[in-house]
Design a protein around this motif. Sequence first.
Motif, PDB file in Angstrom:
ATOM      1  N   TYR A  94       0.843  -1.191   0.000  1.00  0.00           N
ATOM      2  CA  TYR A  94       0.000   0.000   0.000  1.00  0.00           C
ATOM      3  C   TYR A  94       0.883   1.248   0.000  1.00  0.00           C
ATOM      4  CZ  TYR A  94      -3.564  -3.313   1.606  1.00  0.00           C
ATOM      5  OH  TYR A  94      -4.412  -4.393   1.730  1.00  0.00           O
ATOM      6  N   SER A  95       0.525   2.207  -0.826  1.00  0.00           N
ATOM      7  CA  SER A  95       1.183   3.511  -0.790  1.00  0.00           C
ATOM      8  C   SER A  95       0.305   4.457   0.012  1.00  0.00           C
ATOM      9  CB  SER A  95       1.403   4.053  -2.208  1.00  0.00           C
ATOM     10  OG  SER A  95       0.179   4.182  -2.904  1.00  0.00           O
ATOM     11  N   ILE A  96       0.900   5.151   0.974  1.00  0.00           N
ATOM     12  CA  ILE A  96       0.137   6.019   1.873  1.00  0.00           C
ATOM     13  C   ILE A  96       0.877   7.333   2.095  1.00  0.00           C
ATOM     14  CG2 ILE A  96      -0.847   4.030   3.108  1.00  0.00           C
ATOM     15  CD1 ILE A  96       1.093   4.701   5.428  1.00  0.00           C
ATOM     16  N   SER A  97       0.155   8.293   2.597  1.00  0.00           N
ATOM     17  CA  SER A  97       0.755   9.531   3.095  1.00  0.00           C
ATOM     18  C   SER A  97      -0.002   9.927   4.343  1.00  0.00           C
ATOM     19  CB  SER A  97       0.677  10.658   2.065  1.00  0.00           C
ATOM     20  OG  SER A  97       1.083  11.892   2.651  1.00  0.00           O
ATOM     21  N   VAL A  98       0.696   9.891   5.479  1.00  0.00           N
ATOM     22  CA  VAL A  98       0.050  10.256   6.736  1.00  0.00           C
ATOM     23  C   VAL A  98      -0.271  11.748   6.743  1.00  0.00           C
ATOM     24  CG1 VAL A  98       0.212  10.194   9.242  1.00  0.00           C
ATOM     25  CG2 VAL A  98       1.384   8.456   7.892  1.00  0.00           C
ATOM     26  N   LEU A  99       0.686  12.564   6.356  1.00  0.00           N
ATOM     27  CA  LEU A  99       0.520  14.013   6.444  1.00  0.00           C
ATOM     28  C   LEU A  99      -0.576  14.526   5.523  1.00  0.00           C
ATOM     29  CD1 LEU A  99       4.244  15.176   6.709  1.00  0.00           C
ATOM     30  CD2 LEU A  99       2.596  14.748   8.535  1.00  0.00           C
ATOM     31  N   ASN A 100      -0.815  13.829   4.401  1.00  0.00           N
ATOM     32  CA  ASN A 100      -1.850  14.254   3.458  1.00  0.00           C
ATOM     33  C   ASN A 100      -3.077  13.342   3.474  1.00  0.00           C
ATOM     34  OD1 ASN A 100      -0.685  16.600   1.612  1.00  0.00           O
ATOM     35  ND2 ASN A 100       0.993  15.194   2.067  1.00  0.00           N
ATOM     36  N   ASN A 101      -3.110  12.422   4.448  1.00  0.00           N
ATOM     37  CA  ASN A 101      -4.260  11.530   4.646  1.00  0.00           C
ATOM     38  C   ASN A 101      -4.637  10.791   3.356  1.00  0.00           C
ATOM     39  OD1 ASN A 101      -6.281  10.243   6.057  1.00  0.00           O
ATOM     40  ND2 ASN A 101      -7.742  11.928   5.894  1.00  0.00           N
ATOM     41  N   ILE A 102      -3.626  10.205   2.728  1.00  0.00           N
ATOM     42  CA  ILE A 102      -3.843   9.457   1.488  1.00  0.00           C
ATOM     43  C   ILE A 102      -3.824   7.959   1.793  1.00  0.00           C
ATOM     44  CG2 ILE A 102      -2.951   8.933  -0.815  1.00  0.00           C
ATOM     45  CD1 ILE A 102      -1.661  11.697  -0.833  1.00  0.00           C
ATOM     46  N   ASN A 103      -4.918   7.283   1.461  1.00  0.00           N
ATOM     47  CA  ASN A 103      -5.049   5.821   1.635  1.00  0.00           C
ATOM     48  C   ASN A 103      -4.928   5.363   3.083  1.00  0.00           C
ATOM     49  OD1 ASN A 103      -5.358   5.530  -1.135  1.00  0.00           O
ATOM     50  ND2 ASN A 103      -3.181   5.092  -1.487  1.00  0.00           N
ATOM     51  N   MET A 104      -5.142   6.247   4.047  1.00  0.00           N
ATOM     52  CA  MET A 104      -5.008   5.848   5.451  1.00  0.00           C
ATOM     53  C   MET A 104      -6.158   4.961   5.919  1.00  0.00           C
ATOM     54  SD  MET A 104      -2.119   6.964   6.283  1.00  0.00           S
ATOM     55  CE  MET A 104      -2.089   6.752   8.063  1.00  0.00           C
ATOM     56  N   ASN A 105      -7.212   4.860   5.112  1.00  0.00           N
ATOM     57  CA  ASN A 105      -8.325   3.978   5.482  1.00  0.00           C
ATOM     58  C   ASN A 105      -7.969   2.500   5.353  1.00  0.00           C
ATOM     59  OD1 ASN A 105      -8.174   4.047   2.714  1.00  0.00           O
ATOM     60  ND2 ASN A 105     -10.391   4.006   2.381  1.00  0.00           N
ATOM     61  N   ILE A 106      -6.787   2.182   4.806  1.00  0.00           N
ATOM     62  CA  ILE A 106      -6.404   0.768   4.673  1.00  0.00           C
ATOM     63  C   ILE A 106      -6.252   0.103   6.036  1.00  0.00           C
ATOM     64  CG2 ILE A 106      -5.296   1.172   2.459  1.00  0.00           C
ATOM     65  CD1 ILE A 106      -3.012   0.258   5.215  1.00  0.00           C
ATOM     66  N   PHE A 107      -6.015   0.900   7.086  1.00  0.00           N
ATOM     67  CA  PHE A 107      -5.821   0.313   8.409  1.00  0.00           C
ATOM     68  C   PHE A 107      -7.125  -0.227   8.992  1.00  0.00           C
ATOM     69  CE2 PHE A 107      -2.166   3.201   8.099  1.00  0.00           C
ATOM     70  CZ  PHE A 107      -1.145   2.303   8.363  1.00  0.00           C
ATOM     71  N   ASN A 108      -8.252   0.183   8.440  1.00  0.00           N
ATOM     72  CA  ASN A 108      -9.538  -0.275   8.976  1.00  0.00           C
ATOM     73  C   ASN A 108      -9.662  -1.794   8.951  1.00  0.00           C
ATOM     74  OD1 ASN A 108     -10.237   2.396   9.328  1.00  0.00           O
ATOM     75  ND2 ASN A 108     -11.427   2.528   7.438  1.00  0.00           N
ATOM     76  N   LYS A 109      -9.073  -2.433   7.954  1.00  0.00           N
ATOM     77  CA  LYS A 109      -9.195  -3.890   7.840  1.00  0.00           C
ATOM     78  C   LYS A 109      -8.257  -4.639   8.792  1.00  0.00           C
ATOM     79  CE  LYS A 109      -7.885  -4.080   3.473  1.00  0.00           C
ATOM     80  NZ  LYS A 109      -7.536  -4.667   2.148  1.00  0.00           N
ATOM     81  N   PHE A 110      -7.266  -3.931   9.340  1.00  0.00           N
ATOM     82  CA  PHE A 110      -6.286  -4.581  10.209  1.00  0.00           C
ATOM     83  C   PHE A 110      -6.494  -4.268  11.694  1.00  0.00           C
ATOM     84  CE2 PHE A 110      -4.115  -3.934   6.107  1.00  0.00           C
ATOM     85  CZ  PHE A 110      -3.763  -5.234   5.813  1.00  0.00           C
ATOM     86  N   LEU A 111      -7.106  -3.126  11.989  1.00  0.00           N
ATOM     87  CA  LEU A 111      -7.286  -2.712  13.375  1.00  0.00           C
ATOM     88  C   LEU A 111      -8.609  -3.239  13.901  1.00  0.00           C
ATOM     89  CD1 LEU A 111      -6.070   0.982  13.034  1.00  0.00           C
ATOM     90  CD2 LEU A 111      -4.801  -0.956  13.961  1.00  0.00           C
ATOM     91  N   CYS A 112      -8.567  -4.409  14.519  1.00  0.00           N
ATOM     92  CA  CYS A 112      -9.781  -5.009  15.052  1.00  0.00           C
ATOM     93  C   CYS A 112      -9.445  -5.807  16.304  1.00  0.00           C
ATOM     94  CB  CYS A 112     -10.461  -5.897  14.007  1.00  0.00           C
ATOM     95  SG  CYS A 112      -9.385  -7.142  13.264  1.00  0.00           S
ATOM     96  N   CYS A 113     -10.459  -6.041  17.112  1.00  0.00           N
ATOM     97  CA  CYS A 113     -10.254  -6.779  18.357  1.00  0.00           C
ATOM     98  C   CYS A 113      -9.723  -8.180  18.077  1.00  0.00           C
ATOM     99  CB  CYS A 113     -11.578  -6.872  19.118  1.00  0.00           C
ATOM    100  SG  CYS A 113     -12.111  -5.308  19.838  1.00  0.00           S
TER     101      CYS A 113
END
Length: 244
Positions: free
Chosen positions: A186-205
């Motif tokens: 995945y290519s992301i940019s934290v500072l520009n909020n690019i593709n940061m929604n990819i973490f939704n599939k990994f951050l779970c209980c």
Amino acid sequence: MSLEKLGWNKYFEKNFQPYLEKGFCAARVMTQHKGNYIVCSEKESFNGKLSGKFMYNADVKKDYPAVGDWVAIKRINDTDAIIYAILPRKSYFARKLVISGGRKMKNGILVGGNIEEQIIGSNIDTAFIVSGLDDNFNIGRIERYITLVRSSGATPVILLNKCDLCNNISDYIEKIDSIANGISIYSISVLNNINMNIFNKFLCCGKTIVFLGSSGVGKSTIINYIFGDEIQKTNEISSSNGKG
């Protein structure tokens, strides 16, 4: 905090059943330093000490608790608990230690010394390998991280951070594809909020993640973004060495 938010799942529940029947509580090791542990249970944290029987039966460093381990404890007061057992690990990162004898070069090969493993982190589900799309990018380094993660038993995922600074992202992805053997990239940019929604599939209980990568790639910035708070200190990238 619920056990599930700490990474508890059906695997650990099944392996803990014999201890539950004997009145033990489940807790996860948060920190470890020279035989002193901080363990977190469903309701509170304790200072953990190993039981005498545990220490008697532990033969090598790998037998001792490490950060990420799930353990069976019994509290002895409001702040302290005794650790009696470690639940079987799903995965672990380890380093090799020479415990006796000396190593030396012989015909270009390191020989000598008895080697054992020291666990530095356990029960990781997903390991994010972070590389910056700037001067930090190093395909050999990424390949070494892939080998490390696969040998641990965790699932590797590659993050190409700072994609806003790159005009040829597809070229970098193509280079990694040649060594990644199907690993998600995945290519992301934290500072520009690019593709940061990819973490939704990994951050779970019931899941545990870690971030790997050299200094300056943005690991702390990513963690701060996920938590929505400045929990990791960040610095400007040095112009001399490219590190944070």
